[in-house]
Motif scaffolding. Structure first.
Motif: not given
Length: 654
Positions: A298, A308, A320, A360, A389
């Motif tokens: 990241f 996340c 995460y 993410y 992500g």
């Protein structure tokens, strides 16, 4: 497996901008290649130096890796440390007042918790656990909503050396009972209710039901966090309110100094059948993987706000949410609700509100949000975003392009991460300041990860050919064993077919001419159609590239001539078609796939639904789709499904 055919062709490439590259943690391919060369040449010193640099040790280690009992590898095994200390205490001297957690509740209420406040909460709850007799090595099952207290509970267990096992709050009473029983848990932590999409989730009632099923005799207490005003059934001899447990506890709790190889947690893999499969991770090796992969993948910088979207009930939420970001002293958002409540702009509204810079999430969530409002992100200021992500499954190229252009404005690198519950941390992913990205590819292994693609004999396959994805050298965050079943561990992950030499990931993959990895699906999702072995993900990607299609899942069913027939379950961007219209759309989509990747991949059957059967975390339950395609009765546990009525709809559409 030899000769799995790669049928997806993707030629677009997106290098990092000069500005991004110059400021990056790993600035450019030269820096990436130098790290790879270092790992290849001095593997043990590479990981040893990193462990000394990134982790705080109570007792330094003198040995990096012990392979004497392979595949039960030991890393840094004569060192001592504590995970909670590494995630919280060591940040207090410089960053006590830095925000650790920005919690947005289901109803939009926001709570901010500093590292000093998190330290106080974790210490008090850890002391509360000790007052109930919980000690090093005891197992504690956590069955919680996605709230601050879930992270506090995990960190408190780590602080006193208890082994936590988080069970996703969507699992049924039977699934919870099985996990409590297998772990031999002494304590169960839950909430009176959770909140999702404006509705209560009866966690305490499910916990009571699980215990009533029998087999949970090891459980001595149930700690209950009051999330709502509802009054649950109560057993005064067993149940303890969280707030009463902590209210008089000291605000300091000395960490239990753990051996590097002591178990940190057990996590039962989702969708397992039969006996639950408890993935056991170590203390130091796992934490090193979490901390290092977070900063590399990241491109973490101290002023970032990370989000996340995963629940802590899954490995992504462990690595995460609970451990990687806090181990780096980061500020992160945690979210109790769902992306579609009160409407489908929730994610974009939250990114704007909290100025999220690192985002993410799962491809499933991305595809669902495209269907519900492809232009919605443009209504919000997403200029804070720096890196995007994806996690959980391969992302099809068209969804990747939407994510890149519409959400990231064409300026944010996308890190498509491949890893597993068993690997503990990201294994293959683009380092955003170094590796040019390609839509749909997880690109290159992280330095120190020796990934390869091999055939049935263990020999590497040539570029463009599919095979088994393996990792050829042990790495620190690798699963240590299956809880209580070491033989199953060896058979599953270090099989005799490869002489026990490689970690077998269970995924099929191929590499392109640039050495980039492309995940083609699970080995058991490889279809054998007229002698051609095809990865399901590539057919799904072709379907989703059609402008009518929002989402697709492909499975096989037995065919007396071709071996297997291709069955596609499709969600359109518009209403679900019926009758003649459904047949017409299905014919068009079959022709589309034939044009895109060849007639061999053309679905024999297409069924339409308003959605696909998914867990509450957004994972498509492909085993249920396989049963539907084959006309089998659904006998598997469907209690984790977000939308069980979809099964009947897909059955009727045959």
């Amino acid at each position: 497996m030899s000769g799995i055919e790669s049928i997806l062709k993707e030629t677009r490439s997106f290098p990092p901008s000069d500005d991004f590259r110059q400021k990056a943690v790993i600035p450019g391919m030269e820096a990436y290649n130098a790290l790879c060369d270092q790992a290849n040449g001095q593997y043990l010193s590479f990981w040893g130096d990193m462990a000394r640099e990134l982790l705080s040790w109570k007792k330094p280690f003198s040995r990096v890796l012990d392979e004497s009992a392979a595949p039960f590898f030991k890393w840094f095994d004569d060192g001592q440390l504590n995970v909670s200390y590494n995630c919280i205490d060591r940040h207090l001297a410089q960053n006590a007042n830095k925000i650790a957690l920005i919690f947005e509740a289901d109803d939009g209420a926001v709570t901010r918790v500093t590292y000093a406040e998190l330290h106080r909460r974790v210490c008090q709850f850890a002391n509360g656990l000790k007052s109930l007799g919980i000690k090093k090595g005891d197992r504690v099952v956590i069955y919680m909503p996605m709230v601050i207290e879930a992270i506090v509970a995990m960190q408190a267990c780590a602080r006193i050396g208890a082994i936590h096992s988080v069970v996703f709050g969507g699992f049924s009473a039977g699934a919870l009972r099985d996990r409590v029983q297998d772990a031999g848990a002494r304590l169960l932590i839950t909430a009176n209710e959770g909140l999702r999409g404006g509705k209560g989730v009866p966690l305490k009632a499910t916990t009571d039901e699980a215990i009533a099923l029998g087999g949970c005799d090891t459980v001595e207490h149930v700690v209950v966090y009051r999330r709502t005003d509802s009054e649950p059934a109560w057993d005064a001899n067993r149940d303890v309110w969280w707030h009463q447990l902590v209210e008089k506890q000291p605000e300091q709790c000395e960490p239990e100094w753990m051996n590097a190889e002591d178990p940190l947690f057990i996590l039962y893999t989702s969708g397992s059948t039969g006996k639950p499969k408890g993935i056991q991770h170590s203390t130091a090796g796992y934490l090193l993987g979490a901390i290092n992969s977070f900063r590399w993948v990241f491109d973490y910088r101290p002023n970032d706000v990370f989000w996340c979207t995963a629940d802590v009930g899954w490995i992504t939420g462990h690595t995460y949410v609970c451990y990687g970001p806090l181990g780096n002293g980061a500020t992160q958002v945690i979210f109790e609700g769902v992306p579609t409540y009160p409407d489908a702009t929730r994610f974009w509204r939250m990114i704007e509100r909290h100025k999220v810079s690192l985002f993410y999430t799962a491809p499933t969530a991305i595809r669902s949000l495209i269907k519900l409002g492809a232009d919605a992100p443009k209504q919000f200021d997403l200029s804070s975003l720096r890196v995007l992500g994806t996690v959980g499954e391969p992302i099809n190229p068209e969804a990747w392009m939407w994510y890149y252009e519409v959400v990231g404005g064409g300026r944010c690198p996308i890190v498509d991460t491949w890893w597993q519950t068993e690997t503990g941390s990201a294994m293959i992913a683009p380092l955003p300041g170094a590796v040019p990205t390609k839509p749909g590819s997880c690109t290159l292994p992280l330095p120190g990860v020796m990934a390869d693609i091999v055939d049935e004999s263990g020999a590497p396959v040539e570029a463009g050919k599919g095979g088994f994805l393996v990792i050829k050298k042990p790495f620190p965050s690798l699963v240590r064993t299956i809880w209580g079943d070491p033989e199953r561990f060896k058979k599953t992950y270090f099989p005799e077919e490869f002489d026990g030499k490689f970690y077998l990931a269970g995924d099929s993959a191929h590499r392109d001419e640039n050495g980039y990895f492309w995940i083609m699906g699970r080995i058991d999702d490889v279809l054998n159609v007229s002698g051609h072995r095809l990865g399901t993900m590539e057919i799904e990607s072709a379907l989703v590239a059609n402008p009518l299609v929002a989402e697709a899942a492909v499975v096989g069913k037995p065919h007396e001539i071709k071996g297997e027939a291709v069955v596609a379950f499709v969600v359109l961007k518009g209403p679900r078609p019926q009758g003649d219209e459904a047949r017409k759309v299905a014919d068009n989509l079959k022709q589309w796939v034939a044009h895109e990747i060849g007639k061999i991949a053309q679905p024999d059957e297409i069924r339409f639904g308003e959605n696909l059967p998914k867990t509450r975390s957004g994972k498509i339950m492909r085993r249920l789709l396989r049963s539907l395609a084959r006309g089998e009765e659904i006998v598997q546990d469907v209690s984790t499904l977000e939308n069980p009525q979809i099964l009947q709809q897909l059955q009727e559409s045959a």
